[in-house]
Design a protein around this motif. Sequence first.
Motif, short mmCIF file in Angstrom:
data_model
loop_
_atom_site.label_atom_id
_atom_site.label_comp_id
_atom_site.label_asym_id
_atom_site.label_seq_id
_atom_site.Cartn_x
_atom_site.Cartn_y
_atom_site.Cartn_z
N PRO A 175 11.81 -18.58 26.91
CA PRO A 175 11.01 -17.43 26.45
C PRO A 175 11.28 -17.13 24.98
O PRO A 175 12.36 -17.38 24.45
CB PRO A 175 11.49 -16.29 27.35
CG PRO A 175 12.90 -16.67 27.72
CD PRO A 175 12.91 -18.18 27.81
N THR A 176 10.26 -16.57 24.33
CA THR A 176 10.38 -16.11 22.95
C THR A 176 9.81 -14.70 22.86
O THR A 176 8.95 -14.33 23.66
CB THR A 176 9.62 -17.04 21.99
OG1 THR A 176 8.22 -17.01 22.31
CG2 THR A 176 10.12 -18.48 22.10
N PRO A 177 10.26 -13.92 21.90
CA PRO A 177 9.76 -12.53 21.80
C PRO A 177 8.30 -12.43 21.41
O PRO A 177 7.68 -11.38 21.63
CB PRO A 177 10.66 -11.92 20.72
CG PRO A 177 11.18 -13.07 19.94
CD PRO A 177 11.30 -14.21 20.91
N VAL A 178 7.72 -13.49 20.83
CA VAL A 178 6.33 -13.44 20.40
C VAL A 178 5.39 -13.98 21.48
O VAL A 178 4.41 -13.34 21.84
CB VAL A 178 6.14 -14.22 19.08
CG1 VAL A 178 4.67 -14.25 18.69
CG2 VAL A 178 6.97 -13.60 17.98
N ARG A 179 5.70 -15.15 22.01
CA ARG A 179 4.80 -15.80 22.95
C ARG A 179 4.98 -15.29 24.38
O ARG A 179 4.01 -15.22 25.14
CB ARG A 179 5.01 -17.32 22.92
CG ARG A 179 4.86 -17.93 21.53
CD ARG A 179 3.47 -17.71 20.96
NE ARG A 179 2.46 -18.41 21.74
CZ ARG A 179 2.12 -19.67 21.55
NH1 ARG A 179 2.71 -20.38 20.60
NH2 ARG A 179 1.18 -20.23 22.27
N THR A 180 6.19 -14.97 24.78
CA THR A 180 6.46 -14.48 26.14
C THR A 180 7.36 -13.25 26.07
O THR A 180 8.51 -13.27 26.49
CB THR A 180 7.13 -15.58 26.98
OG1 THR A 180 8.30 -16.05 26.29
CG2 THR A 180 6.19 -16.75 27.23
N PRO A 181 6.84 -12.14 25.56
CA PRO A 181 7.68 -10.96 25.36
C PRO A 181 8.23 -10.36 26.65
O PRO A 181 9.37 -9.90 26.69
CB PRO A 181 6.76 -9.98 24.63
CG PRO A 181 5.37 -10.44 24.96
CD PRO A 181 5.45 -11.92 25.11
#
Length: 308
Positions: free
Chosen positions: A95-101
């Motif tokens: 997960p990433t904060p932009v794509r999968t917050p």
Amino acid sequence: MDAAETVETAGPVLDGIPRQPGATPGREPVAHVEPVAHAVESEVCGPPSEAYVVRSEACTVEPGVERGVEPGTRAGAASAQSRRALFPRPWRLLPTPVRTPFTFFYATLLALTSLVAEHVDPDLVRALHQGSSTDVAHLVHSPVPVLVASALWVAGGVGSVYVFAFVLVLTALERRIGGWRTAGVFLLGHVLATLVTEVPVGLAVLVGHLPDSSLHRLDYGISFGVAASAGALAGLLPPWLRWPLLLGFGGMLLDDLLAFADPMTNWGHLLSLAIGVAMRPVVREWHRPSGSAGEPRARQRGRHRPAQ
């Protein structure tokens, strides 16, 4: 191509056939070149397609376009999606904060509560877990707060298999249907499985089949939501990934049930997985075949519009 273009003839010009004014020897004007283009394409590059252009009796393919697939169409988006499924990029599994917050910040919160559970006084941790337990007593008096609080802890700590499944499954699901819908799938499995497993306990205590202490059985964690998310994700994967996921995850749950260590919770896991599988028509409707799950749908529709 337009009518002004010409193609090379296969042999010499036959005598007795009048040439049009301005034509050069060895070249014949072509009034309608599309059949010739299709013939060249079928011999050199396979089936004809609008994605091919005939230049110098050869086919050139537009970059990133598969044979027989027109870019910007639903078929082209499905083709690109299948390529991504066959050759996943490893960093997209996290997960990433932009794509999968949703997955990213939820995983961060779970990491914090796991650190608290590992390093603070055990009696305090036990009290926190008991206060967050979705047992019958708490569900009767404060159902909403306790359902939320119980999903803030990981049973078994960061070493639990459900932590690994949480990161991979929810990341993949959120990239396909978006954060809010992934949260809805997770919450639906968490709430429904909790109610279905705890209501029979309350009824059994009411009729005298279980002792009163069963009203305070410890029940918390993310496993119900993860199982529902895994079932929903399976409905979006191709068969060669869908069935290994369902058989592997379901086999693990059945093995836990046969161990008979906590049958009520184990039945809840299987029920959660079934809830996710039953959501297949819904999540397939939510699925965005082009672009990422975090990208607005309006922007995807406006990215490319084929000519009418």
